[in-house]
Design a protein around this motif. Structure first.
Motif, PDB file in Angstrom:
ATOM      1  N   ARG A   1       0.820  -1.206   0.000  1.00 50.37           N
ATOM      2  CA  ARG A   1       0.000   0.000   0.000  1.00 50.37           C
ATOM      3  C   ARG A   1       0.862   1.268   0.000  1.00 50.37           C
ATOM      4  O   ARG A   1       0.379   2.358  -0.290  1.00 50.37           O
ATOM      5  CB  ARG A   1      -0.939  -0.014   1.209  1.00 50.37           C
ATOM      6  N   THR A   2       2.146   1.130   0.305  1.00 50.38           N
ATOM      7  CA  THR A   2       3.027   2.291   0.273  1.00 50.38           C
ATOM      8  C   THR A   2       3.116   2.900  -1.122  1.00 50.38           C
ATOM      9  O   THR A   2       3.301   4.117  -1.258  1.00 50.38           O
ATOM     10  CB  THR A   2       4.440   1.890   0.731  1.00 50.38           C
TER      11      THR A   2
ATOM     12  N   GLY B   1       0.145  11.381   4.132  1.00 47.03           N
ATOM     13  CA  GLY B   1      -0.263  10.240   3.321  1.00 47.03           C
ATOM     14  C   GLY B   1       0.788   9.143   3.309  1.00 47.03           C
ATOM     15  O   GLY B   1       0.471   7.948   3.398  1.00 47.03           O
ATOM     16  N   TRP B   2       2.056   9.539   3.218  1.00 48.40           N
ATOM     17  CA  TRP B   2       3.143   8.561   3.193  1.00 48.40           C
ATOM     18  C   TRP B   2       3.300   7.875   4.549  1.00 48.40           C
ATOM     19  O   TRP B   2       3.500   6.654   4.620  1.00 48.40           O
ATOM     20  CB  TRP B   2       4.438   9.271   2.809  1.00 48.40           C
TER      21      TRP B   2
ATOM     22  N   ALA C   1      -6.497  10.248   3.376  1.00 44.52           N
ATOM     23  CA  ALA C   1      -5.890   9.246   2.507  1.00 44.52           C
ATOM     24  C   ALA C   1      -6.241   7.821   2.916  1.00 44.52           C
ATOM     25  O   ALA C   1      -6.320   6.934   2.053  1.00 44.52           O
ATOM     26  CB  ALA C   1      -4.377   9.414   2.500  1.00 44.52           C
ATOM     27  N   HIS C   2      -6.462   7.581   4.208  1.00 42.62           N
ATOM     28  CA  HIS C   2      -6.498   6.198   4.676  1.00 42.62           C
ATOM     29  C   HIS C   2      -7.758   5.806   5.453  1.00 42.62           C
ATOM     30  O   HIS C   2      -7.883   4.635   5.837  1.00 42.62           O
ATOM     31  CB  HIS C   2      -5.265   5.942   5.557  1.00 42.62           C
TER      32      HIS C   2
ATOM     33  N   SER D   1       0.149   5.114  -1.866  1.00 46.41           N
ATOM     34  CA  SER D   1       0.267   6.192  -0.886  1.00 46.41           C
ATOM     35  C   SER D   1       1.350   7.188  -1.296  1.00 46.41           C
ATOM     36  O   SER D   1       1.211   8.400  -1.085  1.00 46.41           O
ATOM     37  CB  SER D   1       0.593   5.624   0.498  1.00 46.41           C
TER      38      SER D   1
ATOM     39  N   GLY E   1       0.659   5.088   4.892  1.00 45.10           N
ATOM     40  CA  GLY E   1       0.962   3.869   4.162  1.00 45.10           C
ATOM     41  C   GLY E   1       2.118   3.101   4.771  1.00 45.10           C
ATOM     42  O   GLY E   1       2.074   1.868   4.924  1.00 45.10           O
TER      43      GLY E   1
ATOM     44  N   TYR F   1      -0.030   9.414  -3.935  1.00 46.84           N
ATOM     45  CA  TYR F   1      -0.859  10.415  -3.254  1.00 46.84           C
ATOM     46  C   TYR F   1       0.016  11.540  -2.712  1.00 46.84           C
ATOM     47  O   TYR F   1      -0.299  12.727  -2.865  1.00 46.84           O
ATOM     48  CB  TYR F   1      -1.627   9.722  -2.133  1.00 46.84           C
TER      49      TYR F   1
END
Length: 415
Positions: free
Chosen positions: A50-51, A366-367, A245-246, A54, A370, A57
């Protein structure tokens, strides 16, 4: 119709600019929320962690922030029409390109450069800086209404995109969105070509202060104030980016159905719309822009801290609504603070600089989400880390409020 619009007085055409700016943010921000909704599907298609989505994003925000400096300069020099046209083409064109990706680097390049650097860079800070020049009265309300376009985008698009993912898949959903963006945003950009009315003349003392970039304001030199605003916005944007984001992915991870998870994001952005369109402007009129920023930032921090403990759809709906209200109220305050306390002459560039640091915060958030999920299997630790960054924002804003009080006290004593 075009002749009618050309003959409108500035005070009436300001409403046209407001409506066009609002609609462009509604449509352009679909590219962001499509990635949020499709994050798990894109990762599953290529068996990516998922990184990777992300990171895409995050790159969108980094590109948008860096490009915003150029767009702010372009706005100050040439007006809003040309940046808006460029942004309309690149956001839509980049979405069409996403439909054909096969490698991670393609996803990164399109979101970072096409949609971010040349697309969204023209879609937030320039539009917001431009609207402050069309309204002298009710400026906070005007900024709130324009920025609420982001909130309406988050309320409207996720269920639409989730339906698209379930029926035609994420590639065709990107195709349909990109085609719609071209058809809708390009005509809207032409409404923004008209230059704003000239600013009202100021007194000699005020004008001299506005043109001197080192003149002290509120016991804080302008460049120091700008630096503090840049630091403050990073803290609150890291915190707000994590749920944006999540939250949809977090909800499905704890057993909530995908369509219901998408509606959670809509509820969050619905709360954001209420704050931006109504509450933020009214509160700024009552207590000022800095205190309004503190109130909404504190609300965001509290609700983000409660999210890891929420279980069940009802509890998450409630927290999403209140978090969205806090997050939404933050957005309109920064352009108004800049417009009130820094030089009008460089409003476009100053706004772009602060928003650039905000986009860095959004990218980091966001990072972090992820990476934190890939390391721990949950979003609990990233959400709590976001609260810590939000507290940094509150400390800086509290200092600026205290400086304002000292300034007002000094003026009263001098009188």
């Amino acid at each position: 119709m075009s002749a009618y619009l050309r003959n409108l007085e500035d005070r009436h055409y300001a409403l046209v600019v407001l409506a066009a700016s609002f609609m462009m943010l509604v449509i352009a921000n679909g590219a962001l929320f499509l990635l949020v909704v499709a994050m798990k599907d894109i990762a599953a298609t290529f068996d990516w962690p998922r990184t990777i989505p992300s990171t895409a994003y995050s790159l969108q925000f980094i590109g948008g922030g860096l490009g915003g400096i150029l767009m702010g300069w372009w706005l100050d020099k040439a007006g809003m029409g040309k940046p808006a046209l460029l942004g309309s083409i690149t956001v839509s064109g980049g979405s069409l390109m996403i439909a054909g990706i096969d490698e991670a680097w393609q996803l990164f390049a399109i979101y970072g450069l096409v949609i971010g650097l040349f697309g969204n860079a023209a879609m937030f800070s320039p539009l917001v800086a431009n609207i402050t020049r069309w309204f002298s009265r009710n400026r906070g309300m005007a900024v709130g209404l324009v920025t609420s376009g982001q909130s309406i985008a988050g309320f409207m698009w996720p269920p639409v995109f989730e339906y698209g993912l379930g029926t035609v898949g994420w590639r065709d959903t990107y195709l349909f969105y990109g085609a719609f963006g071209i058809a809708a945003m390009v005509p809207l950009s032409f409404l923004l070509r008209r230059p704003p009315p000239k600013a009202q003349p100021r007194s000699a003392a005020v004008e001299g202060s506005a043109l001197d970039p080192d003149a002290p304001i509120l016991h804080i030199r302008p460049h120091t104030l700008l630096a503090l605003l840049c630091c403050a916005i990073v803290g609150c944007c890291i915190a707000m980016s994590l749920p944006l984001a999540h939250l949809k992915s977090h909800a499905t991870d704890i057993g909530i159905a995908p369509m219901e998870a998408a509606t959670i994001l809509s509820v969050l952005l619905g709360g954001s719309f209420l704050a931006r369109a109504f509450a933020a402007g009214l509160l700024m009129m009552k207590i000022g822009s800095l205190r309004t920023l503190f109130v909404f930032s504190a609300l965001q921090a509290v609700t983000l801290g409660l999210m890891p403990m929420a279980e069940g759809l009802t509890a998450i709906y409630l927290l999403a609504l209140v978090f969205g209200f806090g997050y939404g109220g933050i957005g309109p305050t920064y352009p108004v603070i800049i417009r009130e306390y820094l030089s009008e002459q460089w409003a476009g560039r100053y706004t772009a600089i602060v928003i650039m640091f905000g986009t860095f915060g959004m990218a980091i958030g966001g990072w972090i989400g992820g990476l934190g999920f890939d390391m721990t299997g949950t979003y609990h630790a990233p959400f709590l880390l976001g609260v810590a960054f939000n507290v940094i924002n509150l400390v800086i804003v509290a200092y600026l409020i205290s400086a304002t009080r000292r300034h007002h006290t000094g003026r009263l004593q001098a009188a």
